[in-house]
Design an enzyme around this catalytic site. Structure first.
Site, PDB file in Angstrom:
ATOM      1  N   GLU A 200       0.845  -1.183   0.000  1.00 41.60           N
ATOM      2  CA  GLU A 200       0.000   0.000   0.000  1.00 41.60           C
ATOM      3  C   GLU A 200       0.885   1.239   0.000  1.00 41.60           C
ATOM      4  O   GLU A 200       1.972   1.215   0.569  1.00 41.60           O
ATOM      5  CB  GLU A 200      -0.837   0.022   1.297  1.00 41.60           C
ATOM      6  CG  GLU A 200      -2.300   0.020   1.045  1.00 41.60           C
ATOM      7  CD  GLU A 200      -3.128  -0.171   2.310  1.00 41.60           C
ATOM      8  OE1 GLU A 200      -2.772   0.373   3.377  1.00 41.60           O
ATOM      9  OE2 GLU A 200      -4.152  -0.856   2.204  1.00 41.60           O
ATOM     10  N   HIS A 235       0.397   1.572  16.185  1.00 45.33           N
ATOM     11  CA  HIS A 235      -0.851   1.288  15.457  1.00 45.33           C
ATOM     12  C   HIS A 235      -2.007   0.919  16.378  1.00 45.33           C
ATOM     13  O   HIS A 235      -3.023   0.398  15.933  1.00 45.33           O
ATOM     14  CB  HIS A 235      -0.654   0.191  14.401  1.00 45.33           C
ATOM     15  CG  HIS A 235       0.471   0.481  13.455  1.00 45.33           C
ATOM     16  ND1 HIS A 235       0.498   1.599  12.664  1.00 45.33           N
ATOM     17  CD2 HIS A 235       1.611  -0.193  13.186  1.00 45.33           C
ATOM     18  CE1 HIS A 235       1.604   1.603  11.948  1.00 45.33           C
ATOM     19  NE2 HIS A 235       2.300   0.534  12.243  1.00 45.33           N
ATOM     20  N   LYS A 237      -4.880   2.269  19.054  1.00 47.28           N
ATOM     21  CA  LYS A 237      -5.556   3.511  19.416  1.00 47.28           C
ATOM     22  C   LYS A 237      -5.407   3.799  20.913  1.00 47.28           C
ATOM     23  O   LYS A 237      -5.489   2.879  21.733  1.00 47.28           O
ATOM     24  CB  LYS A 237      -7.036   3.406  19.051  1.00 47.28           C
ATOM     25  CG  LYS A 237      -7.236   3.220  17.556  1.00 47.28           C
ATOM     26  CD  LYS A 237      -8.591   2.647  17.243  1.00 47.28           C
ATOM     27  CE  LYS A 237      -8.657   2.267  15.764  1.00 47.28           C
ATOM     28  NZ  LYS A 237      -9.835   1.431  15.462  1.00 47.28           N
ATOM     29  N   GLU A 275     -13.024   1.542   8.411  1.00 51.75           N
ATOM     30  CA  GLU A 275     -11.901   2.409   8.793  1.00 51.75           C
ATOM     31  C   GLU A 275     -11.213   3.012   7.571  1.00 51.75           C
ATOM     32  O   GLU A 275     -10.960   2.323   6.587  1.00 51.75           O
ATOM     33  CB  GLU A 275     -10.879   1.599   9.601  1.00 51.75           C
ATOM     34  CG  GLU A 275     -11.465   1.021  10.882  1.00 51.75           C
ATOM     35  CD  GLU A 275     -10.413   0.475  11.842  1.00 51.75           C
ATOM     36  OE1 GLU A 275     -10.678   0.457  13.050  1.00 51.75           O
ATOM     37  OE2 GLU A 275      -9.314   0.075  11.388  1.00 51.75           O
ATOM     38  N   GLU A 287      -9.657  -0.922   6.318  1.00 49.66           N
ATOM     39  CA  GLU A 287     -10.251  -2.208   6.685  1.00 49.66           C
ATOM     40  C   GLU A 287     -11.634  -2.016   7.281  1.00 49.66           C
ATOM     41  O   GLU A 287     -12.045  -0.899   7.592  1.00 49.66           O
ATOM     42  CB  GLU A 287      -9.352  -2.969   7.681  1.00 49.66           C
ATOM     43  CG  GLU A 287      -9.264  -2.331   9.051  1.00 49.66           C
ATOM     44  CD  GLU A 287      -8.717  -3.298  10.110  1.00 49.66           C
ATOM     45  OE1 GLU A 287      -8.698  -4.523   9.896  1.00 49.66           O
ATOM     46  OE2 GLU A 287      -8.321  -2.799  11.178  1.00 49.66           O
ATOM     47  N   ASN A 289     -14.067  -3.618  10.467  1.00 49.31           N
ATOM     48  CA  ASN A 289     -14.189  -4.492  11.629  1.00 49.31           C
ATOM     49  C   ASN A 289     -15.650  -4.894  11.779  1.00 49.31           C
ATOM     50  O   ASN A 289     -16.536  -4.035  11.854  1.00 49.31           O
ATOM     51  CB  ASN A 289     -13.707  -3.782  12.896  1.00 49.31           C
ATOM     52  CG  ASN A 289     -12.205  -3.619  12.898  1.00 49.31           C
ATOM     53  OD1 ASN A 289     -11.478  -4.504  12.442  1.00 49.31           O
ATOM     54  ND2 ASN A 289     -11.723  -2.497  13.357  1.00 49.31           N
ATOM     55  N   ARG A 291     -17.478  -6.164  14.165  1.00 48.06           N
ATOM     56  CA  ARG A 291     -17.812  -6.419  15.578  1.00 48.06           C
ATOM     57  C   ARG A 291     -17.982  -5.095  16.290  1.00 48.06           C
ATOM     58  O   ARG A 291     -17.719  -4.045  15.708  1.00 48.06           O
ATOM     59  CB  ARG A 291     -16.642  -7.180  16.219  1.00 48.06           C
ATOM     60  CG  ARG A 291     -15.337  -6.404  16.006  1.00 48.06           C
ATOM     61  CD  ARG A 291     -14.181  -6.928  16.785  1.00 48.06           C
ATOM     62  NE  ARG A 291     -12.920  -6.400  16.298  1.00 48.06           N
ATOM     63  CZ  ARG A 291     -12.395  -5.226  16.602  1.00 48.06           C
ATOM     64  NH1 ARG A 291     -13.048  -4.402  17.419  1.00 48.06           N
ATOM     65  NH2 ARG A 291     -11.250  -4.826  16.100  1.00 48.06           N
ATOM     66  N   ARG A 337      -8.184   5.433  26.666  1.00 47.65           N
ATOM     67  CA  ARG A 337      -7.998   4.040  27.096  1.00 47.65           C
ATOM     68  C   ARG A 337      -6.924   4.012  28.174  1.00 47.65           C
ATOM     69  O   ARG A 337      -5.728   4.138  27.868  1.00 47.65           O
ATOM     70  CB  ARG A 337      -7.519   3.175  25.939  1.00 47.65           C
ATOM     71  CG  ARG A 337      -8.492   3.061  24.807  1.00 47.65           C
ATOM     72  CD  ARG A 337      -8.053   1.947  23.883  1.00 47.65           C
ATOM     73  NE  ARG A 337      -8.766   2.016  22.622  1.00 47.65           N
ATOM     74  CZ  ARG A 337      -8.701   1.084  21.677  1.00 47.65           C
ATOM     75  NH1 ARG A 337      -7.913   0.032  21.855  1.00 47.65           N
ATOM     76  NH2 ARG A 337      -9.373   1.196  20.562  1.00 47.65           N
TER      77      ARG A 337
HETATM   78  P1  ADP Z   1      -4.672  -3.599  11.809  1.00 53.39           P
HETATM   79  O1  ADP Z   1      -5.743  -4.501  11.291  1.00 53.39           O
HETATM   80  O2  ADP Z   1      -3.392  -4.322  12.088  1.00 53.39           O
HETATM   81  O3  ADP Z   1      -5.128  -2.713  12.909  1.00 53.39           O
HETATM   82  P2  ADP Z   1      -5.040  -1.416   9.864  1.00 53.39           P
HETATM   83  O4  ADP Z   1      -5.060  -1.638   8.400  1.00 53.39           O
HETATM   84  O5  ADP Z   1      -6.340  -1.138  10.531  1.00 53.39           O
HETATM   85  O6  ADP Z   1      -4.297  -2.666  10.557  1.00 53.39           O
HETATM   86  O7  ADP Z   1      -4.046  -0.244  10.211  1.00 53.39           O
HETATM   87  C1  ADP Z   1      -3.767   0.109  11.523  1.00 53.39           C
HETATM   88  C2  ADP Z   1      -3.049   1.446  11.551  1.00 53.39           C
HETATM   89  O8  ADP Z   1      -1.834   1.381  10.780  1.00 53.39           O
HETATM   90  C3  ADP Z   1      -3.820   2.605  10.958  1.00 53.39           C
HETATM   91  O9  ADP Z   1      -4.728   3.180  11.863  1.00 53.39           O
HETATM   92  C4  ADP Z   1      -2.682   3.535  10.604  1.00 53.39           C
HETATM   93  O10 ADP Z   1      -2.183   4.162  11.771  1.00 53.39           O
HETATM   94  C5  ADP Z   1      -1.599   2.608  10.099  1.00 53.39           C
HETATM   95  N1  ADP Z   1      -1.690   2.416   8.632  1.00 53.39           N
HETATM   96  C6  ADP Z   1      -2.391   1.459   7.989  1.00 53.39           C
HETATM   97  N2  ADP Z   1      -2.291   1.595   6.638  1.00 53.39           N
HETATM   98  C7  ADP Z   1      -1.500   2.680   6.430  1.00 53.39           C
HETATM   99  C8  ADP Z   1      -1.007   3.355   5.242  1.00 53.39           C
HETATM  100  N3  ADP Z   1      -1.305   2.935   4.001  1.00 53.39           N
HETATM  101  N4  ADP Z   1      -0.228   4.455   5.423  1.00 53.39           N
HETATM  102  C9  ADP Z   1       0.095   4.890   6.662  1.00 53.39           C
HETATM  103  N5  ADP Z   1      -0.325   4.293   7.804  1.00 53.39           N
HETATM  104  C10 ADP Z   1      -1.110   3.210   7.708  1.00 53.39           C
END
Ligand code: ADP
Length: 449
Positions: A200, A235, A237, A275, A287, A289, A291, A337
């Site tokens: 990505e 990553h 929150k 998200e 992505e 979620n 739930r 949190r």
């Molecule tokens: P997970 O399922 O492991 O939580 P996510 O795809 O939801 O993975 O991503 C979690 C976090 O990672 C995001 O909230 C963001 O902070 C960072 N992230 C994900 N994709 C990108 C991207 N393409 N560029 C920059 N940061 C990203």
């Protein structure tokens, strides 16, 4: 409606589900590991069943033990909460095979969204904007390099089966790609048993903005606005708020309606969160979620909708609580949190809570399962509780959060309360001027811009 719900979880979310069940007049069954015999959800449930020793794989993830607990107690539905089995499509199917209701979406939707590559393809098909990247899984050979060059560096290598930020590596330049691919694949293999990774575009200063949805499974779906979860560490929150300081009503309606329309087309049932990363006025899907999420109270505070209660009602065949037009975003809400961790090193700090005084007053909510004398076990996540504050405006909300944080006492263990007390006084936070890397830069003591 269901007669008896088994809550396949622990901690604050087990208590949260229990509260919704009680208000619906539904009997509750708590399950617990031997380490959780004294837990609050066990004390407050109508019945409880011990399902195994402390490790999650032997207790909260132990499907045969959960089925036996349903059988013994005569429960007719299972609420999985978040984490554990909440996004396990196989679990949903096994329950169905045993004539038990899974309070969540259809197994096919859990499976679809659990595979991030498939999820992205589906999002694209449904008209949801996605982050530029590879069309599918990549292998660490020439094809990955060609694709990465096409996307443009920096690129992010992500695990198809990802979750919790694991299996994610940034390659800033061509020279970093090979290592990023192998480390991400190895991490993904050991964490999820699936080594597939994809690429990505790595966004430099995006915000994390997510849309809460509610579907009836019959083609009806509404959105309940957004939560801004840009304050993250590794990553994960840390602080969530709604509405986002950077969205106006028109932008909210545009992305919200796109998402709601997609959910209508999927015939999605129950609660879900789509998200996005948000940069320069553009949304990029990362992505979904399938739930209830940790940060769901933020939406409850600003919409007045009890998401867990609605989730249960809809799972039992109920209708959506309202039409899209009737959804009104009222004021501002922030959730912190609070973890049992050292506020600087973030090392877990399990142990006995000697003193506990939760804050109160108008617009202050604590979702927690701890009490004075409670011993936080070392086996599970380190959440002590969520402090959720609501105010008429963001300024009122920040002032209320400041005083609530100052009132809160959790002694005997280390917590991240001091971090929040500092954050609520930071100019960038007060201005709402932060992005997903801001907190890590702040913690590293770097100047943020
Ligand atoms: P997970 O399922 O492991 O939580 P996510 O795809 O939801 O993975 O991503 C979690 C976090 O990672 C995001 O909230 C963001 O902070 C960072 N992230 C994900 N994709 C990108 C991207 N393409 N560029 C920059 N940061 C990203």
């Amino acid at each position: 409606m269901f007669d008896k719900i088994l809550i396949a979880n622990r901690g604050e979310i087990a208590l949260r589900i229990l509260r919704a069940c009680k208000e619906l007049g539904i009997s509750t069954v708590a399950v617990h590991s031997t380490a959780d015999a004294d837990a609050m959800h066990v004390r407050l449930a109508d019945e409880s069943v011990c399902i195994g020793p402390p490790p999650s794989k032997d207790s909260y993830l132990n499907i045969p033990a959960l089925l036996a607990a349903c059988e013994i107690t005569g429960a007719d539905a299972v609420h999985p909460g978040y984490g554990f089995l909440s996004e396990n499509a196989r679990f949903a199917e096994i329950l169905a095979d045993h004539n038990l209701h899974f309070i969540g979406p259809k197994a096919e939707h859990i499976r679809l969204m659990g595979d991030k590559i498939e999820a992205k393809k589906t999002a694209k098909r449904l008209g949801i904007p996605v982050v530029p990247g590879s069309d599918g899984a990549v292998t660490p050979d020439q094809d990955a390099m060609a694709i990465a060059k096409g996307i443009g560096f920096p690129v992010l290598v992500k695990a198809a089966a990802g979750g919790g930020g694991r299996g994610m590596k940034v390659a800033h330049t061509e020279a970093d790609l090979q290592l990023a691919l192998t480390t991400a694949a190895n991490e993904a293999k050991s964490a999820f048993g699936d080594a597939s990774v994809y690429l990505e575009k790595y966004l430099q200063k995006p915000r994390h903005i997510e849309i809460q949805v509610l579907g009836d499974g019959r083609g009806g779906a509404i959105h309940l606005g957004e939560r801004d979860c840009s304050l993250q560490r590794r990553h994960q929150k840390v602080w969530e708020e709604g509405p986002s300081p950077v969205l106006d009503a028109a932008a909210r309606a545009k992305i919200g309606n796109t998402v709601a329309k997609a959910m209508q087309e999927l015939k999605y049932i129950g609660v879900g969160t789509v998200e996005f990363l948000y940069e320069d006025g553009e949304f990029y899907f990362i992505e979904m979620n399938t739930r209830i999420q940790v940060e769901h109270p933020v939406t409850e505070m600003i919409t007045g909708i009890d998401l867990v209660l609605e989730q249960i009602r809809i799972a039992a065949g109920g209708d959506l609580p309202m039409t899209q037009d009737a959804v009104v975003i009222n004021g501002h809400s922030i959730e912190c949190r609070v973890n049992a961790e050292n506020p600087v090193s973030f090392r877990p700090s399990p142990g006995k809570i000697q003193q506990y005084h939760p804050p109160g007053g108008l617009g202050v909510r604590i979702d927690s399962a701890v009490y004075q004398g409670y011993v936080i076990p070392p086996y599970y996540d380190s959440l002590v509780g969520k402090l959720i504050v609501h105010g008429k405006s963001r300024v009122e909300c920040l002032m209320r959060l400041r005083r609530a944080l100052d009132e809160m006492v959790v002694d005997g263990i280390e917590t991240t309360l001091p971090l929040f007390r500092a954050l609520v006084r930071e100019p960038a936070i007060i201005d709402g001027d932060y992005h997903i890397h801001w907190l890590e830069q702040y913690l590293a003591g770097q100047k943020t811009d």
